[in-house]
Design a protein around this motif. Structure first.
Motif, mmCIF file in Angstrom:
data_model
loop_
_atom_site.group_PDB
_atom_site.id
_atom_site.type_symbol
_atom_site.label_atom_id
_atom_site.label_comp_id
_atom_site.label_asym_id
_atom_site.label_seq_id
_atom_site.Cartn_x
_atom_site.Cartn_y
_atom_site.Cartn_z
ATOM 1 N N CYS A 144 -51.587 43.930 63.525
ATOM 2 C CA CYS A 144 -52.263 45.165 63.108
ATOM 3 C C CYS A 144 -51.346 46.370 63.325
ATOM 4 C CB CYS A 144 -53.571 45.326 63.874
ATOM 5 S SG CYS A 144 -54.642 46.596 63.198
ATOM 6 N N TRP A 145 -50.628 46.387 64.448
ATOM 7 C CA TRP A 145 -49.674 47.463 64.697
ATOM 8 C C TRP A 145 -48.584 47.472 63.625
ATOM 9 C CZ3 TRP A 145 -48.309 51.946 66.025
ATOM 10 C CH2 TRP A 145 -46.962 52.281 66.144
ATOM 11 N N ARG A 146 -48.055 46.313 63.301
ATOM 12 C CA ARG A 146 -47.010 46.247 62.273
ATOM 13 C C ARG A 146 -47.542 46.692 60.914
ATOM 14 N NH1 ARG A 146 -43.545 40.965 63.889
ATOM 15 N NH2 ARG A 146 -42.466 41.974 65.610
ATOM 16 N N PHE A 147 -48.777 46.345 60.642
ATOM 17 C CA PHE A 147 -49.398 46.765 59.384
ATOM 18 C C PHE A 147 -49.547 48.277 59.350
ATOM 19 C CE2 PHE A 147 -53.505 47.940 57.443
ATOM 20 C CZ PHE A 147 -53.142 47.779 56.119
ATOM 21 N N ARG A 148 -50.050 48.846 60.436
ATOM 22 C CA ARG A 148 -50.292 50.295 60.472
ATOM 23 C C ARG A 148 -49.004 51.108 60.484
ATOM 24 N NH1 ARG A 148 -52.943 53.557 59.664
ATOM 25 N NH2 ARG A 148 -53.787 54.466 61.513
ATOM 26 N N SER A 149 -47.954 50.554 61.082
ATOM 27 C CA SER A 149 -46.693 51.299 61.145
ATOM 28 C C SER A 149 -45.846 51.123 59.883
ATOM 29 C CB SER A 149 -45.893 50.890 62.375
ATOM 30 O OG SER A 149 -45.537 49.537 62.301
ATOM 31 N N LYS A 150 -46.292 50.286 58.955
ATOM 32 C CA LYS A 150 -45.599 50.035 57.684
ATOM 33 C C LYS A 150 -44.133 49.702 57.913
ATOM 34 C CE LYS A 150 -48.514 53.074 54.950
ATOM 35 N NZ LYS A 150 -48.548 54.248 54.087
ATOM 36 N N SER A 151 -43.884 48.807 58.852
ATOM 37 C CA SER A 151 -42.510 48.503 59.229
ATOM 38 C C SER A 151 -41.937 47.259 58.534
ATOM 39 C CB SER A 151 -42.419 48.309 60.748
ATOM 40 O OG SER A 151 -43.242 47.229 61.147
ATOM 41 N N SER A 152 -42.611 46.767 57.507
ATOM 42 C CA SER A 152 -42.092 45.568 56.842
ATOM 43 C C SER A 152 -42.573 45.500 55.396
ATOM 44 C CB SER A 152 -42.547 44.315 57.593
ATOM 45 O OG SER A 152 -43.943 44.153 57.468
ATOM 46 N N LEU A 153 -41.949 44.638 54.655
ATOM 47 C CA LEU A 153 -42.356 44.407 53.272
ATOM 48 C C LEU A 153 -43.779 43.847 53.231
ATOM 49 C CD1 LEU A 153 -41.535 44.380 50.293
ATOM 50 C CD2 LEU A 153 -40.575 42.104 50.652
#
Length: 185
Positions: A64-73
């Motif tokens: 969820c953190w990675r999704f919210r931070s938009k840190s990946s494709l």
């Protein structure tokens, strides 16, 4: 032999019963225990096994953190697929979405409580991201019809656009916002 079950077998006791039954380990009886008891530390009578449910929850918090931070494709894909022009917090539930999205949807309330966004370039949501340090403005003002404007929309030449802010929110909140420095960058 020790068998684990999600619940105790009928007639073998309740959740407070010991992990090992009073029957000796040499006997041919089945020793029942729950996963909850097995996941206790050894010092407390458990087996010290880590809960798989806790691992899954931690994994989805990180996801969820990675999704919210938009840190990946991957996160960019999910934003495009499920959010479109909406903030992730206000995307309506849809049972036809993927199982991963359902998990993210269910855990986002837990994660959002611990997120704090810095202003940076002003790309965070003015209404739906917690950049004030308390709660998102939409929750503080108890509304749900706010726009998707970013914080930078309320800036003008490196400072807060006070008239625009005052047209949007009440004076007490505008004063709090105008005290927050905008980092030059």
């Amino acid at each position: 032999m020790v068998l684990f079950s999600a619940r105790y077998a009928p007639g073998l006791g309740n959740d407070e019963s010991p992990l090992w039954r009073e029957v000796g380990l040499d006997s041919k009886h089945i020793h029942w225990s729950s996963w909850a008891n097995a996941c206790f530390p050894v010092a407390k009578g458990g087996l010290g096994i880590r809960s798989l449910a806790d691992y899954v929850r931690a994994f989805f918090v990180k996801l969820c953190w990675r999704f919210r931070s938009k840190s990946s494709l991957w996160s960019e894909y999910l934003h495009g697929r499920y959010c479109r022009n909406l903030h992730p917090i206000i995307v309506p539930y849809n049972r036809n979405h993927s199982p991963v999205w359902h998990r993210l949807y269910r855990i986002q309330d837990v994660v959002e409580h611990f997120l704090f966004w810095t202003l940076g370039e002003g790309s965070v949501s003015f209404w739906h991201d917690n950049w004030l340090g308390r709660k998102p403005l939409a929750q503080l003002l108890h509304g749900d019809t706010y726009t998707m404007k970013s914080v930078s929309y309320y800036w003008h030449e490196g400072d807060w656009n006070v008239p625009r802010i005052l047209r949007t929110i009440p004076m007490p909140f505008a004063q709090i916002i105008c005290r927050i420095p905008i980092a030059a960058g």
